[in-house]
Design an enzyme around this catalytic site. Structure first.
Site, PDB file in Angstrom:
ATOM      1  N   TYR A 142      -5.275   2.830  16.497  1.00  0.00           N
ATOM      2  CA  TYR A 142      -6.072   3.665  17.395  1.00  0.00           C
ATOM      3  C   TYR A 142      -7.042   4.448  16.501  1.00  0.00           C
ATOM      4  CZ  TYR A 142      -2.467   2.270  20.639  1.00  0.00           C
ATOM      5  OH  TYR A 142      -1.627   1.512  21.408  1.00  0.00           O
TER       6      TYR A 142
ATOM      7  N   ASP B 249       0.735  -2.615  -1.428  1.00  0.00           N
ATOM      8  CA  ASP B 249       0.011  -1.493  -2.030  1.00  0.00           C
ATOM      9  C   ASP B 249       0.739  -0.996  -3.273  1.00  0.00           C
ATOM     10  OD1 ASP B 249      -1.787  -1.574   0.174  1.00  0.00           O
ATOM     11  OD2 ASP B 249      -0.409  -0.352   1.350  1.00  0.00           O
TER      12      ASP B 249
ATOM     13  N   ASN C  96       6.121  -6.560  -9.465  1.00  0.00           N
ATOM     14  CA  ASN C  96       7.162  -7.152  -8.621  1.00  0.00           C
ATOM     15  C   ASN C  96       8.335  -6.195  -8.428  1.00  0.00           C
ATOM     16  OD1 ASN C  96       5.872  -9.592  -8.165  1.00  0.00           O
ATOM     17  ND2 ASN C  96       6.952 -10.690  -9.786  1.00  0.00           N
TER      18      ASN C  96
ATOM     19  N   ASP D 202       5.404   3.861   5.033  1.00  0.00           N
ATOM     20  CA  ASP D 202       4.312   3.215   4.296  1.00  0.00           C
ATOM     21  C   ASP D 202       4.346   3.526   2.813  1.00  0.00           C
ATOM     22  OD1 ASP D 202       3.605   2.620   6.897  1.00  0.00           O
ATOM     23  OD2 ASP D 202       1.465   2.833   6.509  1.00  0.00           O
TER      24      ASP D 202
END
Length: 306
Positions: A95, A248, A272, A284
């Site tokens: 949004y 990220d 990794n 996140d």
């Protein structure tokens, strides 16, 4: 942006409560770099609202320079809602129309700010939000190139924000100016069609990219640098809770290693390890580790819990 994480797993239509978090590909990368000890700055615009102030304070708390972040009136801070399934995978619902970044222009990019950097990191997400944004990114790249600043690039394709045709036209236009490409294997397939790993490497080389990395999730990663190609084995996580932000974190780990003069093999393994750590935590950027925690895992040190 503000990201709302569900308190239960499954289809979002059945999720009744959400927890407010902070997210965004570029911001996650900046947080990952800051936690690894790199001096990190972030260029952005946020709404002059409670969500914008919350993000700004959160980012400052991570030690990221926010001198080029502005709160603007009349543009609500962007939101997304996440759907997390039982296996840790999920979807994101955006949004972000009338985004505060709509007021970001070429003039917003201060040459001296980029000039003092070692790496300028860009992604395809910002390019997708507004038709003028690719021009802003190209302007920032021109400044970086003028001053010998390396450009790292994650295509970060978000096909909910633009069409594949638009994405390919724009992102492939960036590639000749990129020094480090950090692409998911699936993104390479979207950009170039179904090919082998070696063929993807050759295509990126043809664009003039020096450092080429393909993130392969559970299969690890592959990199190319100075004529050397390395296949790096995956690092198995204890469990998979939430896969968002792992790429990220990987990017931050690779750039950290690159700036610290690590070999390609060391850089891929370090990245990794971070990816495997991120997926064990919901959110996140909550799972983005500090450098001492990564080094402990890389060196296989025993962590004393109590």
């Amino acid at each position: 942006m503000i990201t709302f994480n569900p308190n239960t797993k499954g289809p979002m239509r059945y999720s009744h409560t959400f927890e407010r978090k902070v997210g965004g590909a570029e911001l996650n990368f900046a947080i990952g770099c800051a936690r690894l000890g790199l001096n990190t700055g972030w260029i952005s615009k946020l709404g002059k609202d409670e969500f914008g102030r919350y993000i700004l304070n959160f980012v400052r708390g991570e030690g990221i320079d926010t001198s080029e972040v502005e709160l603007v009136d009349g543009y609500p801070t962007s939101l997304n809602f996440k759907e997390i399934l039982e296996d840790g995978s999920g979807s994101t619902f955006y949004y972000r129309s009338n985004s505060p970044t709509s007021v970001l222009t070429k003039e917003s990019i201060i040459e001296d700010y980029i000039k003092q950097s070692k790496v300028l990191h860009i992604t395809g997400v910002f390019a997708a939000i507004d038709k003028k944004n690719p021009g802003i990114i190209k302007h920032a790249i021109e400044i970086a190139k003028k001053h010998g600043v390396k450009v790292s690039f994650d295509p970060n394709l978000r096909l909910k924000l633009w069409t594949l045709e638009e994405a390919k036209k724009t992102l492939l236009d960036f590639l000749p100016h990129v020094d480090i490409v950090l692409s998911g294997e699936e993104e390479a397939e979207l950009l170039f069609g179904e090919r082998t790993i070696e063929e993807y490497i050759e295509i990126f080389k043809d664009y003039g990219v020096e450092d080429i990395v393909l993130k392969r999730g559970e299969e690890g990663s592959v990199g190319y640098r100075n004529g050397e190609m390395v296949y790096a084995d995956p690092v198995k996580p204890k469990s998979v809770v939430d896969t968002v932000g792992a790429g990220d974190g990987f990017n931050a780990g690779y750039v950290y290693s690159y700036l610290n003069g690590k070999s390609l093999e060391e850089s891929l393994h370090f990245a990794n390890v971070i990816g495997s750590m991120v997926v064990t935590v919901s959110g996140d950027n909550e799972g983005l580790p500090y450098v001492e925690d990564v080094l402990a895992k890389v060196n296989n040190e025993q962590k004393i819990e109590r």
